[in-house]
Design a protein around this motif. Sequence first.
Motif, PDB file in Angstrom:
ATOM      1  N   GLY A 268       0.828  -1.191   0.000  1.00  0.00           N
ATOM      2  CA  GLY A 268       0.000   0.000   0.000  1.00  0.00           C
ATOM      3  C   GLY A 268       0.864   1.244   0.000  1.00  0.00           C
ATOM      4  O   GLY A 268       2.094   1.179  -0.091  1.00  0.00           O
ATOM      5  N   PRO A 281      -3.942   2.769   4.554  1.00  0.00           N
ATOM      6  CA  PRO A 281      -5.128   1.896   4.544  1.00  0.00           C
ATOM      7  C   PRO A 281      -4.761   0.530   3.987  1.00  0.00           C
ATOM      8  O   PRO A 281      -3.909   0.424   3.099  1.00  0.00           O
ATOM      9  CB  PRO A 281      -6.099   2.630   3.617  1.00  0.00           C
ATOM     10  CG  PRO A 281      -5.211   3.395   2.685  1.00  0.00           C
ATOM     11  CD  PRO A 281      -3.990   3.791   3.487  1.00  0.00           C
ATOM     12  N   PHE A 283      -6.676  -2.493   2.237  1.00  0.00           N
ATOM     13  CA  PHE A 283      -7.939  -2.960   1.667  1.00  0.00           C
ATOM     14  C   PHE A 283      -7.855  -4.458   1.385  1.00  0.00           C
ATOM     15  O   PHE A 283      -6.798  -4.986   1.053  1.00  0.00           O
ATOM     16  CB  PHE A 283      -8.250  -2.207   0.366  1.00  0.00           C
ATOM     17  CG  PHE A 283      -8.479  -0.744   0.556  1.00  0.00           C
ATOM     18  CD1 PHE A 283      -9.710  -0.274   0.976  1.00  0.00           C
ATOM     19  CD2 PHE A 283      -7.456   0.173   0.313  1.00  0.00           C
ATOM     20  CE1 PHE A 283      -9.927   1.089   1.148  1.00  0.00           C
ATOM     21  CE2 PHE A 283      -7.658   1.539   0.485  1.00  0.00           C
ATOM     22  CZ  PHE A 283      -8.896   1.993   0.913  1.00  0.00           C
ATOM     23  N   TYR A 284      -8.988  -5.147   1.506  1.00  0.00           N
ATOM     24  CA  TYR A 284      -9.053  -6.577   1.239  1.00  0.00           C
ATOM     25  C   TYR A 284     -10.470  -6.936   0.826  1.00  0.00           C
ATOM     26  O   TYR A 284     -11.387  -6.089   0.887  1.00  0.00           O
ATOM     27  CB  TYR A 284      -8.618  -7.387   2.469  1.00  0.00           C
ATOM     28  CG  TYR A 284      -9.056  -6.799   3.802  1.00  0.00           C
ATOM     29  CD1 TYR A 284     -10.334  -7.016   4.309  1.00  0.00           C
ATOM     30  CD2 TYR A 284      -8.178  -6.011   4.542  1.00  0.00           C
ATOM     31  CE1 TYR A 284     -10.725  -6.478   5.525  1.00  0.00           C
ATOM     32  CE2 TYR A 284      -8.559  -5.465   5.766  1.00  0.00           C
ATOM     33  CZ  TYR A 284      -9.829  -5.701   6.251  1.00  0.00           C
ATOM     34  OH  TYR A 284     -10.211  -5.159   7.451  1.00  0.00           O
ATOM     35  N   SER A 285     -10.665  -8.178   0.404  1.00  0.00           N
ATOM     36  CA  SER A 285     -12.005  -8.638   0.019  1.00  0.00           C
ATOM     37  C   SER A 285     -12.950  -8.543   1.205  1.00  0.00           C
ATOM     38  O   SER A 285     -12.540  -8.707   2.362  1.00  0.00           O
ATOM     39  CB  SER A 285     -11.936 -10.084  -0.472  1.00  0.00           C
ATOM     40  OG  SER A 285     -11.078 -10.207  -1.577  1.00  0.00           O
ATOM     41  N   VAL A 286     -14.220  -8.287   0.941  1.00  0.00           N
ATOM     42  CA  VAL A 286     -15.194  -8.134   2.015  1.00  0.00           C
ATOM     43  C   VAL A 286     -15.295  -9.435   2.810  1.00  0.00           C
ATOM     44  O   VAL A 286     -15.500 -10.511   2.241  1.00  0.00           O
ATOM     45  CB  VAL A 286     -16.577  -7.753   1.464  1.00  0.00           C
ATOM     46  CG1 VAL A 286     -17.593  -7.659   2.590  1.00  0.00           C
ATOM     47  CG2 VAL A 286     -16.494  -6.437   0.703  1.00  0.00           C
ATOM     48  N   GLN A 320     -13.925  -4.679   5.473  1.00  0.00           N
ATOM     49  CA  GLN A 320     -13.321  -4.437   4.165  1.00  0.00           C
ATOM     50  C   GLN A 320     -12.022  -3.637   4.200  1.00  0.00           C
ATOM     51  O   GLN A 320     -11.231  -3.689   3.249  1.00  0.00           O
ATOM     52  CB  GLN A 320     -14.312  -3.727   3.233  1.00  0.00           C
ATOM     53  CG  GLN A 320     -13.863  -3.692   1.779  1.00  0.00           C
ATOM     54  CD  GLN A 320     -14.944  -3.203   0.849  1.00  0.00           C
ATOM     55  OE1 GLN A 320     -15.937  -2.625   1.283  1.00  0.00           O
ATOM     56  NE2 GLN A 320     -14.778  -3.433  -0.440  1.00  0.00           N
ATOM     57  N   VAL A 321     -11.742  -2.915   5.280  1.00  0.00           N
ATOM     58  CA  VAL A 321     -10.557  -2.071   5.316  1.00  0.00           C
ATOM     59  C   VAL A 321     -10.076  -1.928   6.753  1.00  0.00           C
ATOM     60  O   VAL A 321     -10.865  -2.028   7.698  1.00  0.00           O
ATOM     61  CB  VAL A 321     -10.846  -0.680   4.698  1.00  0.00           C
ATOM     62  CG1 VAL A 321     -11.860   0.088   5.527  1.00  0.00           C
ATOM     63  CG2 VAL A 321      -9.564   0.128   4.501  1.00  0.00           C
ATOM     64  N   SER A 323      -6.743   0.174   9.212  1.00  0.00           N
ATOM     65  CA  SER A 323      -5.657   1.129   9.259  1.00  0.00           C
ATOM     66  C   SER A 323      -4.379   0.389   9.630  1.00  0.00           C
ATOM     67  O   SER A 323      -4.345  -0.381  10.586  1.00  0.00           O
ATOM     68  CB  SER A 323      -5.953   2.220  10.300  1.00  0.00           C
ATOM     69  OG  SER A 323      -4.861   3.124  10.397  1.00  0.00           O
TER      70      SER A 323
END
Length: 355
Positions: A268, A281, A283-286, A320-321, A323
């Motif tokens: 990232g 951040p 992010f990844y699959s839900v 879904q995200v 920090s």
Amino acid sequence: MSKARQLADLGNQVDDGAITGSNMVINGGMTVAQRGVTSTSSGYQTVDRFYTQEGTSGAVTWSQSSDAPDGFVNSLGIEVTTADSSLATNEYIRIFQNIEGNVSSSLAWGGSGAKPAMLSFWVKSSITGTFGVALQDNVGTTSYLQSYTINSADTWEYKTVYVSPATSGTWPTDNTQSIRLNFSFAMGSQYAQPASSTWYTSGDYRGPDGVTNIMATVGNTFKITGVCLNVGDSAIAFPHESYGDTLAKCQRYYEQIDHHTLYSYAAGNAAGVSGTFAYSPLFYSVKRAAPSITGNGNFVLYDGSDKTVSGVTFQHITPQVASFRLQSTGLAAGRAYKVQFHSSGTRTIQINAEL
């Protein structure tokens, strides 16, 4: 299977309110193995969504195998490496999949409108004999136990098991566990009862009694694939899907970010907030729920030169995200950095929302 039989089964599924082609088991073809293809440990270790559990005095190797019946590519295999020929009452070996309530809600189990289900699968073993399946509710005290027979050694055989409607028990219909689907390969008496067409409503029963002990001899093997659980009193043909579709379903529960090529993966982009911290951040699959996230801390922050990360914290985690806080030295507030895996060591981020 004849065309007439297929049409009859289709009619039965419609009568039962089933959705043709719907399989409640995820990765039943054993194609996805994000964590690796072999393990000697219990847990979520090899094939996705299947929990392996060896609780005997022996030892086994679990593996994703390329040995499979026609129409399939992979299976989940067991090989005994240390024997346990005399099981204690509390010893057992099994695999299971926890099925989410959102997936199994069409069964309407727990009430008067409960529907039957059919379990189907392919098995191959180096030994013949009786083996077992068990379906348990969310709290593990409502159980349905059935046995099946392997007739020929080292031969793929197709099995079906009828599951009667469960009119009692605890079966959530949300994003938590509803059904635990067990396959037992050895079972001590503490966890076993006779196979029955009715449900046991007390006791933690993980398989029927009389199961052949796969652990009896070093070198014994067992493989399974094509696992399907569908609504209705007829088994459907295994609904093959693309690898990408299966992977996406598996990633609702677990996702692993890794790479084995030097510096080629950027996890990232981060912004410095002080001389020692930067945030990014992730992010990844839900996921089905807010996951647990672990990283081995083997990262660098890059802005033309590498700055070794000494600590990693994942905060404000949602389905879904999250920090991603990285600690280093020589950073600058407001400066942009690329987050990369270090050039050596294991480089993974594990995002886990398993049931």
